[in-house]
Design an enzyme around this catalytic site. Structure first.
Site, PDB file in Angstrom:
ATOM      1  N   GLY A 171       1.298  -1.728  -0.479  1.00  0.00           N
ATOM      2  CA  GLY A 171      -0.061  -0.094   0.192  1.00  0.00           C
ATOM      3  C   GLY A 171       0.581   1.150  -0.029  1.00  0.00           C
ATOM      4  O   GLY A 171       1.682   0.831  -0.650  1.00  0.00           O
ATOM      5  N   SER A 172       0.257   2.589   0.303  1.00  0.00           N
ATOM      6  CA  SER A 172       0.569   3.421   0.357  1.00  0.00           C
ATOM      7  C   SER A 172       1.913   3.814   1.491  1.00  0.00           C
ATOM      8  O   SER A 172       2.022   2.373   2.298  1.00  0.00           O
ATOM      9  CB  SER A 172      -0.222   4.708   0.420  1.00  0.00           C
ATOM     10  OG  SER A 172      -0.567   5.239   1.838  1.00  0.00           O
ATOM     11  N   ILE A 175       0.151   4.968   5.023  1.00  0.00           N
ATOM     12  CA  ILE A 175      -0.574   3.633   5.638  1.00  0.00           C
ATOM     13  C   ILE A 175       0.670   2.583   5.880  1.00  0.00           C
ATOM     14  O   ILE A 175       0.702   2.400   7.582  1.00  0.00           O
ATOM     15  CB  ILE A 175      -1.503   3.170   4.971  1.00  0.00           C
ATOM     16  CG1 ILE A 175      -2.684   3.700   4.899  1.00  0.00           C
ATOM     17  CG2 ILE A 175      -2.042   2.214   5.475  1.00  0.00           C
ATOM     18  CD1 ILE A 175      -3.164   4.726   5.881  1.00  0.00           C
ATOM     19  N   GLU A 193       5.792  -3.170   1.072  1.00  0.00           N
ATOM     20  CA  GLU A 193       5.814  -3.007  -0.210  1.00  0.00           C
ATOM     21  C   GLU A 193       4.882  -1.776  -0.294  1.00  0.00           C
ATOM     22  O   GLU A 193       4.271  -1.792  -0.518  1.00  0.00           O
ATOM     23  CB  GLU A 193       5.511  -4.197  -1.362  1.00  0.00           C
ATOM     24  CG  GLU A 193       6.175  -4.457  -2.155  1.00  0.00           C
ATOM     25  CD  GLU A 193       5.605  -2.948  -3.231  1.00  0.00           C
ATOM     26  OE1 GLU A 193       5.859  -2.363  -3.703  1.00  0.00           O
ATOM     27  OE2 GLU A 193       4.210  -3.655  -3.560  1.00  0.00           O
ATOM     28  N   CYS A 227       3.180   1.070  -8.384  1.00  0.00           N
ATOM     29  CA  CYS A 227       4.166   1.247  -7.352  1.00  0.00           C
ATOM     30  C   CYS A 227       5.447   1.575  -8.255  1.00  0.00           C
ATOM     31  O   CYS A 227       6.252   2.138  -7.787  1.00  0.00           O
ATOM     32  CB  CYS A 227       4.640   0.455  -6.120  1.00  0.00           C
ATOM     33  SG  CYS A 227       4.735  -1.330  -6.451  1.00  0.00           S
TER      34      CYS A 227
END
Length: 399
Positions: A171-172, A175, A193, A227
């Site tokens: 995720g980001s 977060i 990741e 990403c």
């Protein structure tokens, strides 16, 4: 305990089921996530490939015999299962990341609990049903691969649960920092990741015929929602005008539309919030004095034009910030050292690439004093990876 090669046979069968469902599952990915059909099928193929890899690895989980300093003693080192592996995945890759985790965790004797993105539940259900068929055929308990759906509250429960021995989160960066802090606070194990503000550096000797399609694929593919998407293009000052001209021509040929239709290269953004983020970035770029070379518009619904922006400083807040949309910022550099410095100045360090024919540049780029990303490419795009090598980054990209 079931021997590792037997666990590997189970994963081999999962891989075969994925092969049998390659096209329909790929179509479901495209329908639910929005990436074009070749990318949807390609993502399922990644799951097939990691299943093949894990099957072979199940016969290679070797330990060590270590010489002891004590007479008459022997030391052995071997590995045991952790227990429950929690896997939280993102919308942009609703299949592959779970199988990266699940296949390796399974051959090592662990059970997995999967929470996918709230906006891609059907893909998660389809994959879990496929795995369940193999579990049932082998008379194995269904709990070896479980699925839960929901929002942040469900993910938060997994993060806080001490019975989840290792948590893998995609995720980001924002977060991911919260997740990392909480899991480490309970002394759990962690895989992160996260994001990547990736760049391609173009040296004065670059092959532009090779560069242009690579940049298009890396910056437009998945509508800029990988990403590993290229978000910055660092171009030697002697080539920048020619590179911009060629890319504008290439961008104007990109077909935008239904991701299931043949010939489409750019599907929709995943949510209306992503469209708003795109619009805000374009407006900010113009306000800062940037020039929209091509694109910059919402076509309709969640479809947006892949966009090239020039005229911004390489260290402006906007360029330094990851926007999950097909926006490419082009900035000049003086030389190789300048390109490395600009590449490395962002807070993330996932993927990078250099286009050059100079062997010295290549070895310096991939060396300790070169790009500080986890994945360093040469004369290929930043996006994409192979299951045979490590996939991860440095700095805020995670661990």
């Amino acid at each position: 305990m079931t021997p590792a090669p037997v666990r590997g046979e189970f994963i081999r069968q999962v891989g075969e089921h994925l092969r049998d469902k390659l096209e329909p599952l790929g179509k479901l990915v495209s329908l639910e996530m929005g990436k074009i059909l070749p990318e949807g099928i390609g993502e399922v193929q990644e799951a097939v490939d990691i299943a093949d890899y894990a099957t072979g690895l199940s016969r290679m989980l070797n330990g060590k015999v270590i010489p002891s300093e004590r007479p008459g003693h022997m030391m052995l080192e071997n590995w045991h299962p952790l227990g429950v592996i929690g896997v939280i995945t993102a919308f942009n890759f609703p299949v592959a990341p779970y199988f990266w985790n699940f296949t390796i965790a399974s051959i090592c004797g662990n059970a997995c609990l999967w929470k996918g993105a709230p906006t891609t539940p059907l893909t998660g259900v389809a994959c879990t049903r496929l795995i369940a068929d193999v579990l049932e055929a082998n008379k194995l308990p269904g709990g070896l691969s479980g699925l839960i759906t929901g929002g942040a509250d469900v993910g938060g429960a997994m993060v806080d649960d001490p019975t989840v021995n290792l948590l893998s989160f995609t995720g980001s960066c924002h977060i991911g920092k919260q997740v990392g802090s909480k899991v480490q606070g309970r002394m759990g194990k962690l895989i992160l990741e996260l994001g990547g503000n990736n760049a391609i550096s173009v040296m004065e000797d670059a092959d532009l015929k090779m560069l242009v399609p690579a940049v298009c694929f890396a910056s437009v593919g998945t509508a800029g929602q990988r990403c590993t998407t290229t978000r910055r293009l660092i171009v030697h000052k002697s080539l920048i005008d020619e590179v911009i001209k060629r890319l504008i021509s290439a961008y104007k040929q990109v077909k935008i539309g239904n991701p299931l239709d043949k010939g489409i290269l750019c599907g929709p953004l995943h949510t209306t919030a992503a469209v708003e983020s795109y619009k805000e970035a374009i407006s900010e770029a113009v306000a800062l004095g940037g020039k929209i070379e091509v694109g910059g518009n919402v076509v309709g619904g969640r479809y947006v034009e892949p966009t090239i922006v020039t005229g911004l400083s390489h260290d402006s807040d906007l360029v330094m910030r990851e926007t999950f949309a097909p926006i490419l910022y082009i900035v000049p550099c003086e030389d190789f050292e300048d390109a490395v410095a600009i590449n490395n100045e962002v807070s993330q360090g996932l993927s990078s690439s250099i286009f050059t024919t100079n062997p010295e540049y290549i070895f310096r780029w991939v060396g300790a004093g070169g790009a500080d990303s986890g994945i360093c490419n040469v004369n290929i795009p930043t996006n994409g990876a192979e299951i045979g090598g490590a996939f991860g980054g440095e700095k805020e990209t995670g661990e």
